[in-house]
Design a protein around this motif. Structure first.
Motif, PDB file in Angstrom:
ATOM      1  N   ASP A  43       4.865   4.879   3.453  1.00  0.00           N
ATOM      2  CA  ASP A  43       4.580   6.306   3.599  1.00  0.00           C
ATOM      3  C   ASP A  43       5.413   7.434   4.466  1.00  0.00           C
ATOM      4  OD1 ASP A  43       2.623   8.742   3.880  1.00  0.00           O
ATOM      5  OD2 ASP A  43       1.428   7.947   3.975  1.00  0.00           O
ATOM      6  N   GLN A  44       5.363   8.933   4.743  1.00  0.00           N
ATOM      7  CA  GLN A  44       6.108   9.916   5.128  1.00  0.00           C
ATOM      8  C   GLN A  44       6.576   8.788   6.771  1.00  0.00           C
ATOM      9  OE1 GLN A  44       7.734  12.795   4.342  1.00  0.00           O
ATOM     10  NE2 GLN A  44       6.374  12.906   2.626  1.00  0.00           N
ATOM     11  N   PRO A  45       7.517   9.368   7.060  1.00  0.00           N
ATOM     12  CA  PRO A  45       8.522   8.366   8.723  1.00  0.00           C
ATOM     13  C   PRO A  45       7.059   8.838   9.708  1.00  0.00           C
ATOM     14  CG  PRO A  45      10.071   9.085   7.375  1.00  0.00           C
ATOM     15  CD  PRO A  45       9.235   9.793   6.514  1.00  0.00           C
ATOM     16  N   GLU A  46       7.144   9.987   9.815  1.00  0.00           N
ATOM     17  CA  GLU A  46       6.169  10.438  10.557  1.00  0.00           C
ATOM     18  C   GLU A  46       4.994  10.215  10.340  1.00  0.00           C
ATOM     19  OE1 GLU A  46       7.634  12.237   8.154  1.00  0.00           O
ATOM     20  OE2 GLU A  46       8.816  13.160   9.858  1.00  0.00           O
TER      21      GLU A  46
ATOM     22  N   ILE B  41       0.748  -0.992   0.205  1.00  0.00           N
ATOM     23  CA  ILE B  41      -0.436  -0.125  -0.152  1.00  0.00           C
ATOM     24  C   ILE B  41       1.265   1.189   0.082  1.00  0.00           C
ATOM     25  CG2 ILE B  41      -1.379   1.036   1.100  1.00  0.00           C
ATOM     26  CD1 ILE B  41      -2.720  -1.443   2.478  1.00  0.00           C
ATOM     27  N   LEU B  42       0.724   1.789  -1.102  1.00  0.00           N
ATOM     28  CA  LEU B  42       1.720   3.092  -0.971  1.00  0.00           C
ATOM     29  C   LEU B  42       1.145   4.492  -0.763  1.00  0.00           C
ATOM     30  CD1 LEU B  42       2.509   2.315  -5.066  1.00  0.00           C
ATOM     31  CD2 LEU B  42       4.182   1.988  -3.225  1.00  0.00           C
ATOM     32  N   ALA B  43       1.754   4.573   0.270  1.00  0.00           N
ATOM     33  CA  ALA B  43       1.242   6.261   0.234  1.00  0.00           C
ATOM     34  C   ALA B  43       0.057   6.297   1.183  1.00  0.00           C
ATOM     35  CB  ALA B  43       0.981   7.597  -0.367  1.00  0.00           C
ATOM     36  N   SER B  44       0.188   5.359   2.318  1.00  0.00           N
ATOM     37  CA  SER B  44      -1.070   4.378   2.905  1.00  0.00           C
ATOM     38  C   SER B  44      -2.012   5.383   4.016  1.00  0.00           C
ATOM     39  CB  SER B  44      -0.491   3.431   3.949  1.00  0.00           C
ATOM     40  OG  SER B  44       0.367   3.609   4.683  1.00  0.00           O
TER      41      SER B  44
END
Length: 305
Positions: free
Chosen positions: A128-131, A104-107
């Motif tokens: 997704d972004q680490p944050e 799942i990309l950019a979940s």
């Protein structure tokens, strides 16, 4: 806040706030008497982000009709419920066909690794972004939620070398994969980055792999789109939220994902938003709903033969 090269975000601002909006719509849809989808974690995640308008939508304190009138987004809850159902059904079909590897990309605030009934032996990779990954993982853990498949999270920007990070996490390109890029290819990336993303997926996809996404442009640069974007931004400001989609997207023509994948040997099938409404047994969109930004998006399912 306009996009810049290498920018980052959390779930309360920039692109991240749109993920919170989608989760709030899923939470509102879950509350309905005959829900199109059930996402029991959406409200918890939205509350934890803390954006007032979305918390009220998720909790039922604010009726979606009020938002729709203010921001000019007809059927906002139905739209994201139908979209979620479309992809839930896609994963269910892939599982029945024996696919046990999911990416799942950019979940965002998608809780599918926790809420779907995955077949035994399924591994789900979330990128997704680490944050964003850290926030979602901590919030769901605190709520007592547990993944229903083996979940491996990867905190990395899609503009970086995510294929290497994915394989470092145990992804096996020799196994068929069900990929999902929900809400990723609709203008949030520059066109060249969209192409790089697709060109990274194909070499990692063995025979029998599947890909699902929506694509197009929320902001095609036309005068109509610019007027819509201004009205929508003003509406969100009246709701106490600074969210300007036109400033967050890259305007102009974007990648025809179906054509690109077909050129790479995938079999593709496309759907309209009206098709998704029909599949979810929702009342059809009226004329206004068929002309808005959301209706300009095409939905795709593809298989690598």
């Amino acid at each position: 806040m306009a996009r810049t090269e290498g920018d980052t975000w959390d779930l309360a601002n920039s692109v991240g706030a749109t993920a919170t909006m989608v989760a709030a719509a899923r939470a509102a849809a879950t509350r309905r008497p005959q829900p199109v989808i059930t996402d029991e974690y959406a409200e918890t995640l939205v509350r934890a982000v803390g954006l007032d308008v979305f918390t009220k939508l998720a909790s039922g304190e604010l009726d979606s009709d009020d938002i729709e009138r203010d921001v000019g987004f007809p059927r906002i809850v139905d739209t994201f419920a139908a979209r979620a159902r479309f992809y839930d059904d896609y994963f269910a079909a892939a599982g029945k066909e024996g696919v046990r590897q999911v990416v799942i990309l950019a979940s965002g605030l998608d809780a599918r690794p926790y809420r779907l009934a995955w077949p035994a032996g399924t591994t789900v990779y979330e990128i997704d972004q680490p944050e964003v990954i850290a926030f979602k993982t901590a919030t769901l853990s605190a709520a007592g939620a547990a993944p229903t498949a083996e979940l491996r999270t990867i905190g990395i920007d899609l503009r970086e070398d995510w294929p290497a990070a994915l394989q470092d996490a145990g992804f096996d390109p020799a196994q068929p994969t069900a990929w999902l890029a929900e809400g990723v290819l609709i203008g949030w990336l520059p066109p060249d980055a969209e192409v790089r993303l697709l060109d990274s997926i194909t070499p990692l996809s063995s025979e029998g792999s599947r890909f699902a996404a929506d694509f197009g442009s929320l902001n095609d640069g036309s005068q109509q789109a610019q007027q819509e974007a201004r009205r929508t931004a003003e509406g969100w400001r009246r709701q106490g939220l600074d969210m300007d989609i036109a400033a967050l997207t890259y305007p102009g023509e974007h990648t025809d994902v179906a054509a690109h994948l077909r050129a790479d040997g995938w079999d593709t099938t496309t759907f309209s938003l009206a098709d998704l409404f029909a599949a979810a047994a929702l009342p059809p969109l009226d004329e206004h709903g068929q002309q808005g930004a959301a209706a300009r998006i095409t939905f795709l399912r593809a298989v690598r033969p």
